[in-house]
Structures are given as C-alpha cells and as structure tokens.
Scaffold this motif. Structure first.
Motif, short mmCIF file in Angstrom:
data_model
loop_
_atom_site.label_atom_id
_atom_site.label_comp_id
_atom_site.label_asym_id
_atom_site.label_seq_id
_atom_site.Cartn_x
_atom_site.Cartn_y
_atom_site.Cartn_z
N LEU A 25 -18.14 -26.65 -3.12
CA LEU A 25 -18.04 -25.61 -4.15
C LEU A 25 -17.99 -24.23 -3.50
O LEU A 25 -17.24 -23.35 -3.94
N THR A 26 -18.75 -24.04 -2.44
CA THR A 26 -18.72 -22.76 -1.71
C THR A 26 -17.35 -22.53 -1.11
O THR A 26 -16.77 -21.44 -1.23
N LEU A 27 -16.79 -23.55 -0.46
CA LEU A 27 -15.45 -23.42 0.14
C LEU A 27 -14.40 -23.16 -0.94
O LEU A 27 -13.53 -22.30 -0.78
N GLU A 28 -14.48 -23.88 -2.04
CA GLU A 28 -13.54 -23.70 -3.15
C GLU A 28 -13.62 -22.27 -3.69
O GLU A 28 -12.60 -21.63 -3.95
N THR A 29 -14.83 -21.75 -3.83
CA THR A 29 -15.03 -20.40 -4.36
C THR A 29 -14.45 -19.35 -3.42
O THR A 29 -13.77 -18.42 -3.85
N LEU A 30 -14.69 -19.50 -2.12
CA LEU A 30 -14.12 -18.57 -1.14
C LEU A 30 -12.60 -18.56 -1.22
O LEU A 30 -11.97 -17.50 -1.24
N GLU A 31 -12.00 -19.75 -1.27
CA GLU A 31 -10.54 -19.85 -1.32
C GLU A 31 -10.00 -19.23 -2.61
O GLU A 31 -9.00 -18.51 -2.59
N ARG A 32 -10.66 -19.49 -3.73
CA ARG A 32 -10.22 -18.94 -5.01
C ARG A 32 -10.28 -17.42 -5.01
O ARG A 32 -9.35 -16.74 -5.44
N LEU A 33 -11.39 -16.87 -4.49
CA LEU A 33 -11.55 -15.41 -4.46
C LEU A 33 -10.55 -14.75 -3.53
O LEU A 33 -10.21 -13.58 -3.70
N GLU A 34 -10.07 -15.48 -2.54
CA GLU A 34 -9.05 -14.95 -1.63
C GLU A 34 -7.64 -15.13 -2.16
O GLU A 34 -6.68 -14.74 -1.52
N GLY A 35 -7.53 -15.75 -3.33
CA GLY A 35 -6.22 -15.92 -3.95
C GLY A 35 -5.44 -17.11 -3.44
O GLY A 35 -4.25 -17.23 -3.72
N LYS A 36 -6.07 -17.98 -2.72
CA LYS A 36 -5.38 -19.18 -2.23
C LYS A 36 -5.39 -20.21 -3.36
O LYS A 36 -6.40 -20.44 -3.99
N LYS A 37 -4.25 -20.81 -3.58
CA LYS A 37 -4.10 -21.74 -4.70
C LYS A 37 -4.06 -23.18 -4.22
O LYS A 37 -3.53 -23.47 -3.15
N ASP A 38 -4.59 -24.05 -5.02
CA ASP A 38 -4.48 -25.50 -4.85
C ASP A 38 -5.03 -26.04 -3.54
O ASP A 38 -4.71 -27.15 -3.16
N VAL A 39 -5.84 -25.27 -2.83
CA VAL A 39 -6.41 -25.77 -1.58
C VAL A 39 -7.36 -26.91 -1.88
O VAL A 39 -7.37 -27.92 -1.19
N PHE A 40 -8.16 -26.75 -2.90
CA PHE A 40 -9.11 -27.79 -3.27
C PHE A 40 -8.74 -28.42 -4.61
O PHE A 40 -9.60 -28.88 -5.34
N ASP A 41 -7.44 -28.44 -4.91
CA ASP A 41 -6.97 -29.03 -6.15
C ASP A 41 -7.35 -30.51 -6.20
O ASP A 41 -7.13 -31.24 -5.25
N GLY A 42 -7.94 -30.93 -7.29
CA GLY A 42 -8.33 -32.32 -7.44
C GLY A 42 -9.72 -32.62 -6.93
O GLY A 42 -10.19 -33.75 -7.04
N LEU A 43 -10.39 -31.64 -6.38
CA LEU A 43 -11.75 -31.84 -5.89
C LEU A 43 -12.69 -31.97 -7.08
O LEU A 43 -12.67 -31.13 -7.98
N GLU A 44 -13.48 -33.02 -7.09
CA GLU A 44 -14.39 -33.24 -8.20
C GLU A 44 -15.81 -32.88 -7.78
O GLU A 44 -16.43 -33.57 -6.99
N ILE A 45 -16.27 -31.76 -8.31
CA ILE A 45 -17.64 -31.30 -8.06
C ILE A 45 -18.41 -31.52 -9.35
O ILE A 45 -17.96 -31.11 -10.43
N PRO A 46 -19.56 -32.18 -9.28
CA PRO A 46 -20.32 -32.47 -10.50
C PRO A 46 -20.61 -31.20 -11.31
O PRO A 46 -20.90 -30.14 -10.75
N ASP A 47 -20.52 -31.35 -12.62
CA ASP A 47 -20.75 -30.21 -13.53
C ASP A 47 -22.12 -29.60 -13.33
O ASP A 47 -22.28 -28.38 -13.41
#
Length: 133
Positions: A25-47
């Motif tokens: 989730l930390t890696l996904e958040t960093l990538e999202r905030l940097e504007g990188k798309k679909d890097v962690f697409d399909g990653l299932e992190i528990p709600d």
C-alpha cells in the motif's frame, strides 16, 4: 515455515500478510502520488489495511515527496487499541514498516541516480572500507 522450522500459526500468517500489505500500500501510494499509472494495477490490498493505514501512509508519502498535506488528516483508528501493550507494539512496528518502505524507495532512487556520481564516479554514499576504492 519460520526460523523455528515449524509451520506458521494462523496468527503469524495474518500478521506477516498485514506487513506485506502495508508495504505494498505504501509503494502503491508513492506511485500514485507521482502520477505513475497502473504500476500496481490489480494489486489486492485488504480493505481493513486501506482503512486503518491509508491516510497515514498518504501523509507520510506526501512528506517524502515534498507535496502539500492533503485536506484529510490521518485517522486515529490505529490508536484504538493503545491500552493493549501487544496491539500498541504491533501498531508501532506497522509505522516502522511504512517509514522503512519509503526510506528504501528513496535510497533505491538515489543509488540509481547517476547524476549523483562524485569525482571518482562511484556514486551515492558508500561505506568507508579501506582498500576497496
């Protein structure tokens, strides 16, 4: 199996799975905030991990990237079990996992940034081991 050469208990599996989910989730958040798309697409992190740590991770990631704080402030839900010493220890360790994940990303980027080469073309800081360079 763990280092005791026995199968992990369900509680140990849940705990370690939670740690991995927090890291991703930390890696996904960093990538999202940097504007990188679909890097962690399909990653299932528990709600429950997203709900409990999402805002905290968002704030720490924003600080790391030098971005303004978001309008939402971190939720206090991670402190719900603060009176339980075992829960408090786990929460503290989860916070360390978030910080270490961000630190590892920053250090990895620095190590791969060839603009930071010094006069001997070696690169980022390295241990001073006599006779190695």
């Amino acid at each position: 199996n763990n280092t005791a050469n026995r199968p992990l208990s369900p509680q140990e599996i849940d705990l370690r799975s939670g740690w991995m989910a927090i890291s991703y989730l930390t890696l996904e958040t960093l990538e999202r905030l940097e504007g990188k798309k679909d890097v962690f697409d399909g990653l299932e992190i528990p709600d429950d991990i997203r709900e409990k740590f999402g805002l905290i991770i968002e704030e720490k990631a924003r600080q790391s990237l030098g971005l303004e704080a978001s309008a939402s402030s971190p939720s206090g839900s991670q402190n719900d079990d603060a009176s339980d010493p075992q829960a408090a220890a786990i929460i503290s360790y989860n916070m360390k996992i978030i910080s270490l994940t961000i630190s590892n990303v920053e250090e990895g980027r620095e190590a791969n940034n060839f603009q930071t080469l010094d006069e001997d073309a070696v690169g980022p800081p390295r241990p001073n081991i006599p006779g190695t360079y």
